[in-house]
Design a protein around this motif. Structure first.
Motif, PDB file in Angstrom:
ATOM      1  N   SER A 132       0.818  -1.361  -0.226  1.00 58.25           N
ATOM      2  CA  SER A 132       0.040  -0.156   0.072  1.00 58.25           C
ATOM      3  C   SER A 132       0.795   1.391  -0.021  1.00 58.25           C
ATOM      4  O   SER A 132       0.274   2.442  -0.338  1.00 58.25           O
ATOM      5  N   LEU A 133       2.069   1.052   0.076  1.00 64.74           N
ATOM      6  CA  LEU A 133       2.976   2.338   0.076  1.00 64.74           C
ATOM      7  C   LEU A 133       3.095   3.007  -0.970  1.00 64.74           C
ATOM      8  O   LEU A 133       2.991   2.385  -2.264  1.00 64.74           O
ATOM      9  N   SER A 134       3.181   4.444  -1.046  1.00 68.23           N
ATOM     10  CA  SER A 134       3.326   5.179  -2.251  1.00 68.23           C
ATOM     11  C   SER A 134       4.616   4.821  -2.932  1.00 68.23           C
ATOM     12  O   SER A 134       5.632   4.385  -2.468  1.00 68.23           O
ATOM     13  N   PRO A 135       4.396   4.761  -4.372  1.00 68.25           N
ATOM     14  CA  PRO A 135       5.612   4.449  -5.152  1.00 68.25           C
ATOM     15  C   PRO A 135       6.946   5.588  -5.027  1.00 68.25           C
ATOM     16  O   PRO A 135       7.734   5.142  -5.426  1.00 68.25           O
ATOM     17  N   ARG A 136       6.395   6.617  -4.311  1.00 72.12           N
ATOM     18  CA  ARG A 136       7.430   7.507  -4.122  1.00 72.12           C
ATOM     19  C   ARG A 136       8.244   7.203  -2.999  1.00 72.12           C
ATOM     20  O   ARG A 136       9.238   7.941  -2.775  1.00 72.12           O
ATOM     21  N   VAL A 137       8.091   6.510  -2.091  1.00 73.46           N
ATOM     22  CA  VAL A 137       8.858   5.986  -0.970  1.00 73.46           C
ATOM     23  C   VAL A 137      10.096   5.522  -1.448  1.00 73.46           C
ATOM     24  O   VAL A 137      10.087   4.576  -2.141  1.00 73.46           O
ATOM     25  N   ARG A 138      11.250   6.020  -0.542  1.00 70.05           N
ATOM     26  CA  ARG A 138      12.611   5.817  -1.194  1.00 70.05           C
ATOM     27  C   ARG A 138      13.177   4.774  -0.386  1.00 70.05           C
ATOM     28  O   ARG A 138      14.388   4.167  -0.655  1.00 70.05           O
ATOM     29  N   GLY A 139      12.711   4.321   0.601  1.00 65.79           N
ATOM     30  CA  GLY A 139      13.235   3.296   1.328  1.00 65.79           C
ATOM     31  C   GLY A 139      12.923   3.290   2.864  1.00 65.79           C
ATOM     32  O   GLY A 139      11.865   3.946   3.237  1.00 65.79           O
ATOM     33  N   GLY A 140      13.394   2.291   3.620  1.00 65.02           N
ATOM     34  CA  GLY A 140      12.794   2.451   5.153  1.00 65.02           C
ATOM     35  C   GLY A 140      13.649   1.377   6.001  1.00 65.02           C
ATOM     36  O   GLY A 140      14.698   0.886   5.657  1.00 65.02           O
ATOM     37  N   VAL A 141      13.188   1.628   7.392  1.00 65.95           N
ATOM     38  CA  VAL A 141      13.872   0.651   8.506  1.00 65.95           C
ATOM     39  C   VAL A 141      12.712  -0.070   9.184  1.00 65.95           C
ATOM     40  O   VAL A 141      11.981   0.326   9.470  1.00 65.95           O
ATOM     41  N   PHE A 142      12.950  -1.453   8.869  1.00 65.89           N
ATOM     42  CA  PHE A 142      12.081  -2.416   9.629  1.00 65.89           C
ATOM     43  C   PHE A 142      12.520  -2.820  11.041  1.00 65.89           C
ATOM     44  O   PHE A 142      13.580  -3.352  11.111  1.00 65.89           O
ATOM     45  N   ALA A 143      11.647  -2.796  11.816  1.00 65.26           N
ATOM     46  CA  ALA A 143      11.723  -3.167  13.140  1.00 65.26           C
ATOM     47  C   ALA A 143      11.004  -4.458  13.531  1.00 65.26           C
ATOM     48  O   ALA A 143       9.813  -4.179  13.946  1.00 65.26           O
ATOM     49  N   SER A 144      11.548  -5.536  13.614  1.00 62.96           N
ATOM     50  CA  SER A 144      10.718  -6.600  13.816  1.00 62.96           C
ATOM     51  C   SER A 144      10.039  -6.890  15.259  1.00 62.96           C
ATOM     52  O   SER A 144       8.906  -7.586  15.351  1.00 62.96           O
ATOM     53  N   GLU A 145      10.855  -6.226  16.111  1.00 62.08           N
ATOM     54  CA  GLU A 145      10.258  -6.637  17.402  1.00 62.08           C
ATOM     55  C   GLU A 145       9.355  -5.509  18.001  1.00 62.08           C
ATOM     56  O   GLU A 145       8.950  -5.627  19.010  1.00 62.08           O
ATOM     57  N   ASP A 146       8.923  -4.690  17.250  1.00 63.25           N
ATOM     58  CA  ASP A 146       7.904  -3.458  17.394  1.00 63.25           C
ATOM     59  C   ASP A 146       6.469  -4.200  17.076  1.00 63.25           C
ATOM     60  O   ASP A 146       6.265  -4.571  16.024  1.00 63.25           O
ATOM     61  N   HIS A 147       5.541  -4.131  18.219  1.00 63.52           N
ATOM     62  CA  HIS A 147       4.368  -4.712  17.973  1.00 63.52           C
ATOM     63  C   HIS A 147       2.969  -3.723  18.273  1.00 63.52           C
ATOM     64  O   HIS A 147       3.408  -2.459  18.289  1.00 63.52           O
ATOM     65  N   GLN A 148       2.000  -4.383  18.540  1.00 63.55           N
ATOM     66  CA  GLN A 148       0.701  -3.405  18.873  1.00 63.55           C
ATOM     67  C   GLN A 148      -0.287  -4.237  19.468  1.00 63.55           C
ATOM     68  O   GLN A 148      -0.219  -5.518  19.604  1.00 63.55           O
ATOM     69  N   VAL A 149      -1.066  -3.192  20.453  1.00 64.09           N
ATOM     70  CA  VAL A 149      -2.204  -3.901  20.932  1.00 64.09           C
ATOM     71  C   VAL A 149      -3.568  -3.092  20.914  1.00 64.09           C
ATOM     72  O   VAL A 149      -3.049  -1.892  20.591  1.00 64.09           O
ATOM     73  N   ASP A 150      -4.588  -3.438  20.757  1.00 67.78           N
ATOM     74  CA  ASP A 150      -5.693  -2.571  20.632  1.00 67.78           C
ATOM     75  C   ASP A 150      -6.063  -2.029  21.844  1.00 67.78           C
ATOM     76  O   ASP A 150      -6.484  -2.640  22.899  1.00 67.78           O
ATOM     77  N   ASN A 151      -5.478  -0.710  22.238  1.00 65.90           N
ATOM     78  CA  ASN A 151      -5.762  -0.269  23.467  1.00 65.90           C
ATOM     79  C   ASN A 151      -6.748  -0.153  24.270  1.00 65.90           C
ATOM     80  O   ASN A 151      -7.231  -0.270  25.286  1.00 65.90           O
TER      81      ASN A 151
END
Length: 373
Positions: A132-151
């Motif tokens: 879903s990312l825009s084609p203009r996005v140039r790169g990124g950093v992936f953090a596999s240990e970051d997660h989420q919860v429905d607060n």
């Protein structure tokens, strides 16, 4: 032990649950348990992407808290019969342009230097992870240990789990805390009712610093940092696949069921919780630049909450100079993340010293600093 907890956000509720499990008689005093800043959060569990320069002791605490979350979520589900929406999803921080790329390179070097689990990706690589990312996005950093919860699901589950464990809820407002003679005596509600007990734990967010009856300087200075955020909804196929997508100005948290949270501003405006048109516009613009498909989603809600921040942006947890008065305040950006470890620490500190990991965050550090000036 008889315990009164002032404040029914995630941390107050989790502390009540753990204290009741330990055999204590617990009452939570809050007009509407589960609301406040905990309701207005996004639920990111992000020790890696929320790592900041000069906050290494806090990073160690955040990482330890993150490790506790899987077991905490499982136990909470069993105790409450409710799913808090914990997802081991990872998070990616992306760059829109060359300036963002330079900032991201600096961030990546900092994270690597701390030994964090991060992976640098090209534009094509991040789009394979998140189409879903825009084609203009140039790169990124992936953090596999970051997660989420429905607060929001989290606080609802905590309300039920604590109630099932024997916690009593008092929905009156607190007028003051009686600390006569250097010892906590009672929590006094607006109608004059006195809740007397052995211990009072203050977990009242930004309101903690203004509680009448507590001597000046016992609760550290707390400043409210306003955060406005948005709730969107669409069919799951139209939403980001990855759980958390971040830019340098915005984050997007996809729940996986069609719900999306976009946030959040950082504003120093006192106790103001007004939702402003400008903030909504800027959040939507920044999110759309990363994920253009968000423009097709329904805008459900715009809300604002107040993060409680101490002078050093780290929590104040543990006993105070007032006998029987304990604090669990000042969690700022990391309140949801630190919920499990704070609850265990506070309960452990009722009968002994704070665990080593929490020792740097004792409320005494502010009193000591003031005495040196």
């Amino acid at each position: 032990m008889s315990i009164t907890i002032v404040g029914g956000g995630a941390i107050g509720l989790a502390t009540a649950w753990r204290a009741a499990q330990a055999g204590h008689d617990v009452t939570v005093v809050d007009p509407d348990p589960g609301r406040g800043a905990s309701w207005a959060a996004a639920g990111m569990l992000a020790p890696v992407t929320e790592a900041h320069y000069g906050e290494e002791p806090l990073l160690a605490l955040n990482l330890a808290a993150s490790e506790q979350w899987p077991g905490f979520a499982t136990e909470l589900a069993e105790a409450s019969g409710m799913d808090a929406g914990y997802r081991r999803c990872g998070a990616i921080t992306v760059a829109r342009d060359l300036d963002d790329q330079a900032a991201l390179a600096e961030l990546f070097a900092f994270q690597q230097g701390l030994g964090l689990a991060v992976q640098r990706m090209t534009g094509s690589e991040v789009r394979r992870v998140e189409p879903s990312l825009s084609p203009r996005v140039r790169g990124g950093v992936f953090a596999s240990e970051d997660h989420q919860v429905d607060n929001r699901a989290l606080v609802q589950a905590l309300v039920r789990a604590a109630g099932r464990a024997g916690v009593t809820y008092d929905h009156r407002r607190v007028a003051r805390i009686d600390c006569h003679g250097g010892r906590v005596r009672a929590v006094v509600t607006e109608d004059g009712h006195r809740l007397q007990g052995d211990t009072v734990i203050v977990a009242a967010g930004v309101g903690a610093a203004a509680l009448p009856g507590v001597p000046e300087g016992v609760v550290p200075p707390l400043r409210p940092v306003k955060g406005q955020l948005l709730h969107l909804r669409g069919v799951p196929a139209a939403c980001p696949r990855l759980g958390v997508v971040r830019g340098l100005e915005v984050y997007v948290v996809s729940r996986g069921d069609g719900r999306v949270v976009v946030g959040a501003t950082m504003e120093e405006r006192g106790m103001d919780t007004t939702v402003t048109a400008g903030a909504v516009m800027e959040l939507l613009r920044a999110a759309w630049e990363l994920l253009p498909g968000l423009a097709e989603l329904e805008l459900l809600e715009a809300t604002a909450g107040l993060r409680p921040a101490t002078p050093d942006n780290a929590p104040a947890v543990g006993p105070t100079e007032i006998e029987g008065l304990h604090l669990a305040v000042g969690h700022f950006r990391n309140g949801i993340l630190l919920t499990p470890i704070t609850a265990r620490t506070v309960v452990a500190g009722l009968d002994g010293p704070l665990p080593d990991l929490m020792a740097p965050f004792s409320p005494d550090r502010f009193r000591t600093a003031a005495a040196r000036r």
